[in-house]
Motif scaffolding. Structure first.
Motif, PDB file in Angstrom:
ATOM      1  N   ALA A  33      10.785   2.122  -1.772  1.00  0.00           N
ATOM      2  CA  ALA A  33      10.248   2.716  -3.001  1.00  0.00           C
ATOM      3  C   ALA A  33       9.346   3.889  -2.669  1.00  0.00           C
ATOM      4  N   VAL A  61       1.544   6.837  -2.220  1.00  0.00           N
ATOM      5  CA  VAL A  61       2.310   7.950  -2.798  1.00  0.00           C
ATOM      6  C   VAL A  61       1.723   8.367  -4.140  1.00  0.00           C
ATOM      7  N   GLN A  70       0.830  -1.207   0.000  1.00  0.00           N
ATOM      8  CA  GLN A  70       0.000   0.000   0.000  1.00  0.00           C
ATOM      9  C   GLN A  70       0.866   1.259   0.000  1.00  0.00           C
ATOM     10  N   PRO A  78       3.802   2.457  -1.811  1.00  0.00           N
ATOM     11  CA  PRO A  78       3.958   3.256  -3.037  1.00  0.00           C
ATOM     12  C   PRO A  78       2.616   3.641  -3.663  1.00  0.00           C
ATOM     13  N   GLN A  79       1.582   2.848  -3.404  1.00  0.00           N
ATOM     14  CA  GLN A  79       0.255   3.212  -3.917  1.00  0.00           C
ATOM     15  C   GLN A  79      -0.231   4.497  -3.252  1.00  0.00           C
TER      16      GLN A  79
END
Lengths: 452, 301
Positions: A248, A217, A212, A214-215
C-alpha cells in the motif's frame, strides 16, 4: 482476409462490446484498417508501430514469445564505499565529512551498542520486562540519521534507536521508557523500546509491523504543502516488507508523488525466519522498480555508503517529489528480542562472521585508525565514561515510581468523555477500599497525573 | 438539500475553511460513485481532492499519517463493507495513537466517511444531521468514523442551512417525545421507529419516545436513561446482526443503570444473525411489523 475471419473477429469484438456493426468493412483492404481502428488507443494514435494502451506508456511490441525471467536479469548490485577492512574502495565516493562528524558517528554507534548491553542484561535480571538490541545494525541507524536534518520526520519500526540517539534523545529518556516509570514521556503505555519524541521528529513506535509505512506516506504528502524540502524517512525490516501495508505504501507514495525515503533494513532474519522463507525475488529493492521508484541497494554495515545513499535519496526525493527505496543489507547479530534465542535456528559460525569480521563499528574504526582520528586510549576513555553515564541513568530510572494508576484512563480521547470519567471514579473508589491488594506504594499517588 | 448534497456542502466548507484539508479515496476525483465529492476537485485542485489506488488499508494508513502531519484528512471508503482491510490501521493505529504515545502524537485530524447500510460510529438520519455531524467529526481532535446510510442519500431531504454549523458528538436526539415506551435506534432505522410510533399511537394511543443515538462511541447514556426511567419500557433496534450488535451494549447499560425503573425486560429488534442476504432481505430486516409486535409484547408485560 476471408469472410469467415471477418465474421469471427466481428463476433468476438461485439461480445466484448468494442465495436458496433457500422464500423465493420466488407473489403479486405479496409479490414486491416478496421482492426487497427477497433484497437485504437485513448490517444487516437494508430498502434501499428507502437502500443498505445490506456494501461501502459512508452513500450514496444514484441513479436517473439519470451518470458521476462527474474533470474536472468541478475540481482541489483550492492553499493559500498569501504571494504570489510575499512579500506576506501573509491576515493571519489568519500563523503566530505568533518573529523568531528565521523567521530560523532562512531561514538553514537558505540553508544547504541553499550546501551543495548546494559538494557538487555537488565531484562534478564528481571528489572525491565522486555528489550530489543540493535547489534550489527548500528550503521543503518547512524549513517542514515546523519544524512538528514532534524526536521525530517522519522517513522520507525522498532530497531532504530540510534536515529534517536543521533538526534540527541537522552539515555535517560530511553531508559525511563523501558521502565515505563512516571518520567517516561510515553506515560508507560507501551512495552520497552516503543520510543517516541515530537521534539526529535520521531513518531512513536507501534508494535504492529509495517503499519507505519502508509502513515509515513500520508505524512510526506502533508509535508509537501506544509514544509517543502522536508522529507519523511520510513524504516522497516525485510520481513515487514511482506505485509500488505508495505505494498500500500509503495503504491501510494509513487502515485501520489510523496517525498519519502523507504529504508529497508534487510538483516537476514524475521525472528527465526530466514529471507529464503520471506521472499523469492531479488530482495526488497527489486520491488521498488515495479512501483516506479528509484532504488538502491547498499552495504548496511558500511556507514559511509549508508550516509551517501541517504543523502542522495533525500536530494532526489525533494527535487522531484518522488519516494526512494534504499535496501540496506546487514545482519541481525543479536536475538530478535529478549523473548528469542537464536541458537535454536542458526549456527554460531554464521553469526561469528558478522561479529568478528564484517561489523559496522569495526569497519569505521579501521577507517578512523588509518587517518589517526581515533586510538585505543580514546576508546578506553570513551567506553568508560559511557558505561558510567548509562549506569547512572539506569540507577536514576529505578528510583522513579510507576505512573499514577488513574492515568490508565487518560488520553483515550483528546478530552475526557463522561463514560471515561465514570470509569475513573469507579476505579478510584475501588482502589480507595482495596488499594492494599495493588502495591500502590510503587506508583505515583492516585490522581496526581490530573492537570489542575 | 438531500443527504449527499449536504455532504458535498460539508466537504466544500471544510476545504474552504482549512487550507490543510484534503479529501481522498477511490473515485473521489470525478465526484464519487455516490456524488458526495461533486465539483470539489474543480474548485480546490488536484493536490487537495484526489484519487487513491484501490487499497483500503492504504487509504486508512495514509489518512492517519496525513493527520499526524497536520492535515485535516477526510478519507472515503467507497462501501462500508470494504472497510475490513483497513481494520488494523483503524483499530490498532488510529484509535490508539494518542493513548499509546502518551499524548505525544495523535491523528485527530482524520475523518473516515463511508456509505453503509446502518452501522457505524457517527451516523446521521437525515441531511441536516449529515452536514452538522460531519463538520463536527472533521473538527473534533479525535479520529472519527462517519457512516452514511446510502439509502438516505437521495430520499432524505431537509431544510439544510447554507452556513457552517456543527451538531454535538456523543449527544442523542429525542426525535419524538412520548411517555409510554422508549424506542432507540440510529441512521435509517430511526425512520422505521418513527413510523412504528405513529402507527401504535393511532391504533391505541401509545406514546413512544423515539431516540436517535447519532453517536455510537461515545454515546449518550444520560439521555437514554432519563427516557427509560420515565417510560419503563424500551426497545433497541438496529439493522446489524443481533448478537453483539451495539444494541447489546445499550441494553446492558440500561439494565445496570435503570433496573428498578424497568416495567418489562429490554427488547432488541435487530437483523438476523446471518450475513446480509439479497433476495430474502425483507425477512432479515428489523421491520416495522417485528417492532410493532415487540411494542405490544412489552405493553402486555
Amino acid at each position: 482476409m476471408s469472410r469467415s475471419f471477418i465474421a469471427t473477429a466481428k463476433s468476438v469484438l461485439s461480445n466484448i462490446g468494442v465495436l458496433s456493426s457500422k464500423k465493420v468493412s466488407r473489403s479486405g483492404a479496409c479490414c486491416s484498417a478496421f482492426l487497427v481502428r477497433c484497437s485504437s488507443t485513448k490517444t487516437g494514435k494508430a498502434n501499428e508501430d507502437k502500443p498505445g494502451f490506456a494501461g501502459i506508456e512508452n513500450c514496444e511490441w514484441s513479436y517473439k514469445l519470451d518470458f521476462l525471467n527474474a533470474a536472468s536479469k541478475g540481482s541489483i548490485p550492492v553499493y559500498r564505499v569501504l571494504g570489510v577492512d575499512g579500506a576506501l574502495k573509491n576515493e571519489a565516493e568519500l563523503p566530505s565529512l568533518s573529523q568531528e562528524t565521523i567521530v560523532k558517528m562512531y561514538k553514537t554507534m558505540v553508544s547504541i551498542n553499550q546501551m543495548d548491553r546494559v538494557l538487555y542484561d537488565s531484562q534478564r535480571q528481571g528489572r525491565i520486562s522486555f528489550y530489543m538490541t540493535s547489534y550489527g545494525e548500528e550503521a543503518t541507524h547512524v549513517g542514515s540519521a546523519a544524512a538528514l536534518d532534524m526536521r525530517d520526520v522519522v517513522y520507525a519500526q522498532y530497531r532504530e534507536v540510534g536515529v534517536l540517539l543521533w538526534r540527541g534523545y537522552t539515555f535517560q529518556s530511553a531508559i525511563n521508557q523501558c521502565f515505563g516509570n512516571s518520567q517516561d514521556p510515553g506515560k508507560g503505555r507501551q512495552m520497552p523500546v516503543h520510543y517516541g519524541s515530537p521534539q526529535h521528529n520521531f513518531v512513536t513506535i507501534s508494535s504492529t509491523l509495517a503499519t507505519q509505512m502508509p502513515q509515513a506516506v500520508g505524512h510526506a504528502y502533508a509535508l509537501k504543502q506544509k514544509s517543502p524540502g522536508t522529507i519523511v524517512i520510513c524504516y522497516f525490516g525485510e520481513g515487514a516488507a511482506s505485509e500488505g501495508d508495505a505494498h500500500a505504501a509503495f503504491n501510494f507514495a509513487t502515485t501520489l508523488r510523496c517525498p519519502v525515503i523507504f529504508f529497508c533494513r534487510n538483516n537476514g532474519y524475521a525472528i527465526s525466519t530466514p529471507t529464503k522463507d520471506q521472499y523469492a525475488g531479488d530482495g526488497i529493492a527489486s520491488r521498488g522498480v515495479g512501483y516506479g521508484m528509484p532504488v538502491i541497494r547498499v552495504d548496511g554495515n558500511d556507514i559511509l555508503a549508508i550516509y551517501n545513499a541517504t543523502k542522495a535519496a533525500k536530494q532526489l526525493s525533494v527535487a522531484e517529489n518522488v519516494p526512494v527505496l534504499i535496501e540496506a543489507m546487514t545482519y541481525r547479530v543479536g536475538h530478535h528480542s529478549t523473548s528469542d534465542d537464536w541458537t535454536a535456528y542458526r549456527s554460531t559460525e554464521e553469526v561469528s562472521y558478522w561479529t568478528e569480521i564484517d561489523h559496522p563499528i569495526y569497519r569505521l574504526r579501521k577507517f578512523m585508525d588509518e587517518r589517526n582520528m581515533w586510538d585505543s586510549n580514546s576508546e578506553e576513555q570513551f567506553i568508560k565514561g559511557l558505561r558510567k553515564e548509562i549506569m547512572q541513568c539506569f540507577k536514576k530510572a529505578e528510583t522513579f515510581k510507576k505512573p499514577d494508576p488513574l492515568s490508565v484512563l487518560g488520553d483515550v480521547f483528546s478530552e475526557e468523555t463522561k463514560s471515561i470519567k465514570l470509569e475513573k471514579e469507579k476505579l478510584l473508589k475501588h482502589l480507595q477500599t482495596h488499594g492494599d491488594k495493588y502495591n500502590l506504594n510503587q506508583y505515583e499517588p492516585l490522581g496526581s497525573s490530573e492537570s489542575s | 438539500m438531500n443527504m449527499f448534497q449536504a455532504i458535498v456542502n460539508a466537504l466544500d466548507i471544510t476545504l474552504g475553511k482549512d487550507p490543510s484539508a484534503i479529501v481522498f479515496g477511490e473515485d473521489v476525483a470525478f465526484g464519487g460513485v455516490f456524488r458526495c465529492t461533486m465539483g470539489l476537485r474543480e474548485k480546490y485542485g488536484e493536490q487537495r481532492v484526489f484519487n487513491t489506488p484501490i487499497c483500503e488499508q492504504g487509504i486508512a494508513g495514509f489518512g492517519i499519517g496525513a493527520a499526524v502531519g497536520g492535515c485535516k484528512a477526510v478519507a472515503e471508503i467507497q462501501f462500508a463493507d470494504y472497510i475490513y482491510p483497513a481494520f488494523d490501521q483503524l483499530v490498532n493505529e488510529a484509535a490508539k495513537y494518542r493513548y499509546r504515545s502518551g499524548d505525544l502524537f495523535n491523528c485527530g485530524g482524520l475523518t473516515i466517511r463511508s456509505p453503509c447500510s446502518a452501522v457505524g460510529h457517527v451516523i446521521p438520519r437525515g441531511a441536516y444531521q449529515a452536514k452538522g455531524l460531519l463538520r463536527a467529526c472533521i473538527n473534533t481532535p479525535d479520529p472519527c468514523l462517519f457512516f452514511e446510510p446510502k439509502v438516505l442519500y437521495r430520499s432524505a431531504e431537509d431544510h439544510v442551512p447554507i452556513e457552517d454549523y456543527e451538531l454535538p458528538l456523543g449527544k442523542a436526539d429525542i426525535v419524538r417525545p412520548g411517555k409510554d415506551m422508549t424506542l432507540i435506534g440510529w441512521g435509517t432505522q430511526v425512520h422505521v421507529l418513527l413510523d412504528v410510533a405513529e402507527e401504535v399511537f393511532s391504533k391505541n394511543g401509545t406514546e413512544c419516545e423515539v431516540i436517535d443515538l447519532q453517536s455510537i462511541i461515545p454515546w449518550d447514556l444520560e439521555t437514554v436513561c432519563e427516557s427509560v426511567c420515565k417510560t419503563g419500557r424500551v426497545i433497541v433496534s438496529h439493522e446489524a446482526q443481533l448478537t453483539s450488535g451495539f444494541g447489546a451494549e445499550v441494553a446492558a447499560a440500561i439494565q445496570s443503570n435503570c433496573f428498578l425503573n424497568l416495567e418489562a425486560p429490554i427488547e432488541r429488534v435487530c437483523g438476523l444473525d446471518t450475513p446480509f442476504p439479497h433476495v430474502l432481505e425483507p425477512f432479515y430486516m428489523p421491520t416495522k411489523w417485528k417492532l410493532i409486535e415487540a411494542v405490544e409484547k412489552l405493553l402486555a408485560f
